[in-house]
Design a protein around this motif. Structure first.
Motif, PDB file in Angstrom:
ATOM      1  N   ALA A   1      33.844  68.340   2.229  1.00  9.93           N
ATOM      2  CA  ALA A   1      33.417  66.977   1.929  1.00  9.93           C
ATOM      3  C   ALA A   1      33.302  66.179   3.222  1.00  9.93           C
ATOM      4  O   ALA A   1      34.103  66.331   4.133  1.00  9.93           O
ATOM      5  N   SER A   2      32.278  65.356   3.289  1.00 13.58           N
ATOM      6  CA  SER A   2      32.123  64.440   4.430  1.00 13.58           C
ATOM      7  C   SER A   2      32.561  63.053   3.978  1.00 13.58           C
ATOM      8  O   SER A   2      32.873  62.841   2.811  1.00 13.58           O
ATOM      9  N   ALA A   3      32.581  62.130   4.883  1.00 12.35           N
ATOM     10  CA  ALA A   3      33.025  60.765   4.571  1.00 12.35           C
ATOM     11  C   ALA A   3      32.252  60.197   3.381  1.00 12.35           C
ATOM     12  O   ALA A   3      31.036  60.082   3.426  1.00 12.35           O
ATOM     13  N   GLY A   4      32.959  59.905   2.317  1.00 13.65           N
ATOM     14  CA  GLY A   4      32.344  59.276   1.148  1.00 13.65           C
ATOM     15  C   GLY A   4      31.599  60.229   0.219  1.00 13.65           C
ATOM     16  O   GLY A   4      31.046  59.813  -0.769  1.00 13.65           O
TER      17      GLY A   4
END
Length: 90
Positions: free
Chosen positions: A49-52
């Motif tokens: 997962a990346s930011a947000g």
């Protein structure tokens, strides 16, 4: 948005992709690739997962050298797009 390849990719097509990319030998043992010394398995992994954003599934092909057991991973959509481009060129 990630595009998913739904059609099956055969071992012969994986061979064509590897040779087309000039990956003609195992990077670990150096043995020349032929249809008798590699195994191809389809698996699904999770892209971190990346930011947000949440983790996304990624369909990959795991290519295993039958000589030394070295493993390479190639994203299915990359192989499928390359194969489709090769069909259009012919």
């Amino acid at each position: 948005m990630t595009e998913t390849c739904t059609r099956e990719i055969s071992k012969a097509e994986v061979e064509r992709f590897l040779y087309g990319k000039h990956i003609t030998a195992c990077p670990a043992c150096g043995r020349f690739r032929s249809q008798c010394d590699l195994d191809v398995q389809a698996i699904t992994c999770q892209r971190p997962a990346s930011a947000g954003a949440s983790a996304t599934p990624v369909d990959v092909l795991m290519v295993v050298c039958q000589n030394c057991g070295a493993i390479q991973f190639h994203e299915r959509t990359v192989i499928a797009k390359w194969l489709d481009c090769q069909r259009r060129v012919k």
